[in-house]
Design a protein around this motif. Structure first.
Motif, PDB file in Angstrom:
ATOM      1  N   SER A  21       7.627   1.208   9.778  1.00  0.00           N
ATOM      2  CA  SER A  21       6.707   0.326  10.364  1.00  0.00           C
ATOM      3  C   SER A  21       5.512   1.221  10.428  1.00  0.00           C
ATOM      4  CB  SER A  21       6.872  -0.150  11.563  1.00  0.00           C
ATOM      5  OG  SER A  21       8.095  -0.898  11.800  1.00  0.00           O
ATOM      6  N   GLY A  50       8.918   1.152   3.865  1.00  0.00           N
ATOM      7  CA  GLY A  50       8.306  -0.280   4.683  1.00  0.00           C
ATOM      8  C   GLY A  50       7.004  -0.354   4.200  1.00  0.00           C
ATOM      9  N   GLU A 236       3.571  -7.349   9.305  1.00  0.00           N
ATOM     10  CA  GLU A 236       2.763  -6.092   9.999  1.00  0.00           C
ATOM     11  C   GLU A 236       1.599  -6.890  10.524  1.00  0.00           C
ATOM     12  OE1 GLU A 236       3.807  -6.666   6.631  1.00  0.00           O
ATOM     13  OE2 GLU A 236       5.089  -4.645   7.028  1.00  0.00           O
ATOM     14  N   ASP A 239       1.263  -6.315  14.440  1.00  0.00           N
ATOM     15  CA  ASP A 239       1.122  -4.826  15.017  1.00  0.00           C
ATOM     16  C   ASP A 239       0.058  -4.915  16.330  1.00  0.00           C
ATOM     17  OD1 ASP A 239       2.585  -3.800  13.057  1.00  0.00           O
ATOM     18  OD2 ASP A 239       0.783  -2.910  11.925  1.00  0.00           O
ATOM     19  N   THR A 260      14.239  -9.122  13.812  1.00  0.00           N
ATOM     20  CA  THR A 260      13.950  -8.631  12.418  1.00  0.00           C
ATOM     21  C   THR A 260      15.386  -8.941  11.640  1.00  0.00           C
ATOM     22  OG1 THR A 260      15.275  -6.562  13.456  1.00  0.00           O
ATOM     23  CG2 THR A 260      12.695  -6.258  13.203  1.00  0.00           C
ATOM     24  N   LYS A 266      13.072  -5.755  17.140  1.00  0.00           N
ATOM     25  CA  LYS A 266      12.365  -4.355  17.249  1.00  0.00           C
ATOM     26  C   LYS A 266      11.358  -4.660  18.600  1.00  0.00           C
ATOM     27  CE  LYS A 266      10.575  -0.533  16.123  1.00  0.00           C
ATOM     28  NZ  LYS A 266      10.951   0.297  17.342  1.00  0.00           N
TER      29      LYS A 266
END
Ligand code: 5GP
Ligand code: MN
Length: 316
Positions: A21, A50, A236, A239, A260, A266
């Motif tokens: 990540s 990743g 992404e 984030d 996930t 996560k």
């Protein structure tokens, strides 16, 4: 620092690893270190397990960052982990790291136990600041690309110079990067002022699920795997979502869950003033900082959220 420099001079073939990540600090730090090692005449491969967020893609234009699949798995005499608080943060590269004798860990996480043969761990606001000091100790000329990469690293790990981890030394480091040509307007626009349509729709979806708990002192939100296709987003794009929970007036602890896999999430944790979310994350085999931490949790959405809420409530 001196022992780390000796290692950098002694070896010739390096693998430099960012954490899973990947964020601006781990990629910016790794890219700048790779550029400096290359200038020393070293063979360098940079890699991460990743996908790199699109808004940070410009950093890979300064130095290529390989995926796990296209990284040669042997031929290194030293592996360097950058900004990765524990071995698990290296993802599939963890086994490779363990298999090589000569390893260096460069990191700023308080929970880092020093899992490398050599460790450069300093409690700075960003790993990028450690890398800058390393390059300066090396006597390397910090060129514009290195300055941009390290400015991106320091800026992204400090909420663009707004968190409590911003001290005078960190600002001095940023000032030196500006002197070396860091293009602050360009970096700010690319990193903070662009959002894809998919990410914008995902934000809307996540906000609809924002919930307050414990009299408004804890906020949670989540993203499910099906949301990506529905919104045209990628993982992404998650984030920054947790900030919307953290920013709700009166909230001390924010919890973000990203599905996930089946019954796997996560977890991202943030706190505003006094709660130590690194402690909370460590109860679930994760880690991080006092105000920003994370872990992985198994169970249904309701189970995971329920367990985290009970543990979080104890910190209030
Ligand atoms: P984020 O929520 O942005 O993914 O992570 C926040 C902070 O917690 C980062 O500093 C990151 O290094 C740390 N962190 C996140 N997930 C984990 C984890 O699973 N294990 C450990 N040790 N640290 C984590
Ligand atoms: Mn960092």
């Amino acid at each position: 620092m001196k022992r780390i420099l000796e290692q950098l001079y002694a070896h010739t073939r390096f693998l430099v690893l960012s954490h899973v990540s990947p964020d601006g600090d781990t990629i910016g730090s790794a890219v700048a270190l790779c550029l400096a090692l290359e200038k020393l005449g070293k063979d360098v491969v940079c890699a991460v397990d990743g996908d790199i967020p699109e808004k940070l893609g410009f950093l890979t234009g300064y130095f290529p960052v390989h995926s796990f699949a296209d990284t040669p798995k042997e031929g290194y005499d030293c592996i360097i982990a950058v900004d990765a608080g524990d071995l698990g943060r290296l993802g599939k590269f963890g086994a490779l790291f363990e298999a090589v004798g000569e390893t260096i860990v460069i990191d700023h996480h308080g929970t880092n136990i020093g899992y490398g043969k050599y460790n450069l761990i300093r409690p700075y606001g960003a790993t990028g600041q450690i890398i800058l000091e390393l390059l300066e100790a090396m006597g390397a000329r910090v060129d514009e690309n290195m300055a941009n990469a390290l400015y991106a690293a320091i800026s992204t790990d400090t909420g663009n110079f707004s968190y409590s981890n911003v001290d005078a030394a960190l600002l001095h480091a940023a000032a030196r990067l500006r002197e070396q040509g860091a293009d602050i307007p360009m970096l700010t626009e690319r990193i903070y002022h662009v959002r894809s349509l998919g990410a914008t729709k995902l934000l809307g979806q996540a906000l609809e699920r924002l919930q307050l708990h414990c009299g408004g002192r804890i906020a949670s939100l989540y993203v499910l795997q099906a949301d990506y296709a529905a919104c045209g987003a990628v993982k992404e794009d998650c984030d920054e979502l947790i900030n919307y929970a953290r920013e709700v007036e009166g909230v001390e602890i924010a919890i973000f869950l990203r599905e996930t896999g089946e019954k796997t999430f996560k977890v991202s944790l943030r706190s505003k003033e006094y709660a130590d979310v690194a402690k909370l994350a460590m109860q679930f085999q994760g880690g991080g900082h006092v105000h920003a931490a994370g872990c992985t949790a198994q169970g249904s959405l309701e189970e995971v959220l329920g367990t985290l809420l009970r543990a979080a409530e104890a910190l209030l």
